[in-house]
Write a protein that holds these residues in place. Structure first.
Motif, mmCIF file in Angstrom:
data_model
loop_
_atom_site.group_PDB
_atom_site.id
_atom_site.type_symbol
_atom_site.label_atom_id
_atom_site.label_comp_id
_atom_site.label_asym_id
_atom_site.label_seq_id
_atom_site.Cartn_x
_atom_site.Cartn_y
_atom_site.Cartn_z
ATOM 1 N N ASP A 60 0.848 -1.194 0.000
ATOM 2 C CA ASP A 60 0.000 0.000 0.000
ATOM 3 C C ASP A 60 0.883 1.244 0.000
ATOM 4 O OD1 ASP A 60 -1.720 2.121 0.533
ATOM 5 O OD2 ASP A 60 -2.832 1.062 2.089
ATOM 6 N N PRO A 61 0.725 2.151 -0.999
ATOM 7 C CA PRO A 61 1.567 3.347 -1.064
ATOM 8 C C PRO A 61 1.493 4.213 0.187
ATOM 9 C CG PRO A 61 0.330 3.069 -3.106
ATOM 10 C CD PRO A 61 -0.219 2.067 -2.126
ATOM 11 N N ALA A 62 0.401 4.089 0.946
ATOM 12 C CA ALA A 62 0.251 4.899 2.149
ATOM 13 C C ALA A 62 0.928 4.266 3.366
ATOM 14 C CB ALA A 62 -1.233 5.116 2.451
ATOM 15 N N GLN A 63 1.376 3.025 3.247
ATOM 16 C CA GLN A 63 1.986 2.342 4.380
ATOM 17 C C GLN A 63 3.358 2.917 4.688
ATOM 18 O OE1 GLN A 63 1.918 -1.905 4.121
ATOM 19 N NE2 GLN A 63 3.116 -2.230 5.971
ATOM 20 N N ARG A 64 3.643 3.088 5.965
ATOM 21 C CA ARG A 64 4.923 3.605 6.402
ATOM 22 C C ARG A 64 5.553 2.619 7.383
ATOM 23 N NH1 ARG A 64 4.332 5.928 2.524
ATOM 24 N NH2 ARG A 64 4.102 8.160 2.127
ATOM 25 N N TYR B 204 8.736 3.963 0.714
ATOM 26 C CA TYR B 204 7.939 3.853 1.936
ATOM 27 C C TYR B 204 8.029 5.115 2.792
ATOM 28 C CZ TYR B 204 8.236 -1.215 0.947
ATOM 29 O OH TYR B 204 8.182 -2.455 0.373
ATOM 30 N N SER C 243 6.061 10.329 -0.542
ATOM 31 C CA SER C 243 4.885 10.064 -1.359
ATOM 32 C C SER C 243 5.312 9.587 -2.734
ATOM 33 C CB SER C 243 4.034 11.334 -1.487
ATOM 34 O OG SER C 243 4.623 12.234 -2.400
ATOM 35 N N ASP C 244 4.382 8.959 -3.450
ATOM 36 C CA ASP C 244 4.728 8.407 -4.761
ATOM 37 C C ASP C 244 4.935 9.479 -5.818
ATOM 38 O OD1 ASP C 244 2.121 9.194 -4.993
ATOM 39 O OD2 ASP C 244 1.338 7.262 -5.658
#
Length: 264
Positions: A56-60, A84, A87-88
């Protein structure tokens, strides 16, 4: 401190030859062979590992104590990527010294007792590649190319770079070796023939494998479900498994000569 037994770089002299696809599928194949595997996306200008593994691109990454980050687990792999942390849409507009500093990712991750850490290197033979090669105490490198002459030229440069910093080149992976028409089955060597084999022979290193130019490989990476996960019976999966086995044998053979690598 977390031990990492072996660090292997997956590198290429130029972009666009399937280096990241190789890194992902090689890591998954090594894991399928029973190894505990991590995957570090060191290609800071074009980090793609997260997308290829369906993260998930929002996962950190979560904090892990001692100023470390916990690796993001994807399909069983312990992973870390600059993607990670930003932002993309954030470009990594860094100059050489800052880019080299990004390799602190290697040291700031709480890797959990890995047998193998696969590092997806950025393409080229510049500051980042030299810094990683000298800093990470690599057990070896896998060089990825296509049969095309222009790619082979840069593959040779990558091998020469590793030779200069005393990193063993464990072998060559040749991508896009042949294309099989999905309509009629005709096989065509679109990018030329035997280029990877010639480079391997010139430098006396193994040709680890030859992968096809195949829509399944491309679509699996774009979808976040790599071929070894989404299509385990695809013919290319057997090729990746064979490459992983050769890599494992090479590392086992050298184990008595290599010190255990401890990332602090």
């Amino acid at each position: 401190m977390q031990a990492v037994k072996h660090i292997v770089a997956v590198a290429s002299g130029k972009g666009g030859v399937g280096k990241s696809t190789t890194a992902v599928n090689l890591a998954l194949a090594a894991q399928a062979a029973g190894l505990r595997v991590g995957l570090l996306d060191a290609d800071i200008y074009g980090p793609s590992i997260g997308m290829m593994l369906g993260v998930d691109p929002a996962q950190r990454p979560a904090p892990a104590g001692d100023n470390k980050l916990a690796p993001v687990v994807a399909h069983g792999l312990q992973t870390m990527s600059m993607a990670y942390l930003v932002s993309d849409k954030t470009p990594m507009a860094w100059r050489g010294p800052m880019a080299g500093g990004a390799l602190q990712l290697l040291e700031q991750v709480a890797w959990q007792n890995l047998d193998l850490l696969v590092v997806d290197m950025p393409p080229g033979t510049g500051d980042i590649q030299l810094t990683l090669s000298q800093k990470a105490r690599l057990a070896g490198a896998v060089v990825v190319t296509t049969p095309q002459d222009i790619a082979l030229l840069d593959a040779r440069k990558a091998i020469e770079m590793f030779n200069k910093v005393a990193v063993p080149v464990l072998g060559i992976v040749e991508n896009m070796a042949v294309h099989h028409c999905s309509a009629c089955g005709h096989a065509e060597a679109i990018f030329g023939q035997a280029g990877g084999a010639q480079v391997a022979a010139d430098y006396a290193v193994p040709l680890l494998g030859q992968l096809p130019l195949d829509i399944a490989l491309r679509s699996a990476g774009d979808s976040g479900a790599p071929l070894l996960i989404s299509q385990p019976h695809h013919p290319a999966v057997a090729s990746y498994a064979a490459i992983a086995e050769q890599l494992r044998e090479a590392l086992a053979q050298a184990a008595s000569e290599l010190p255990e690598i401890v990332v602090e």
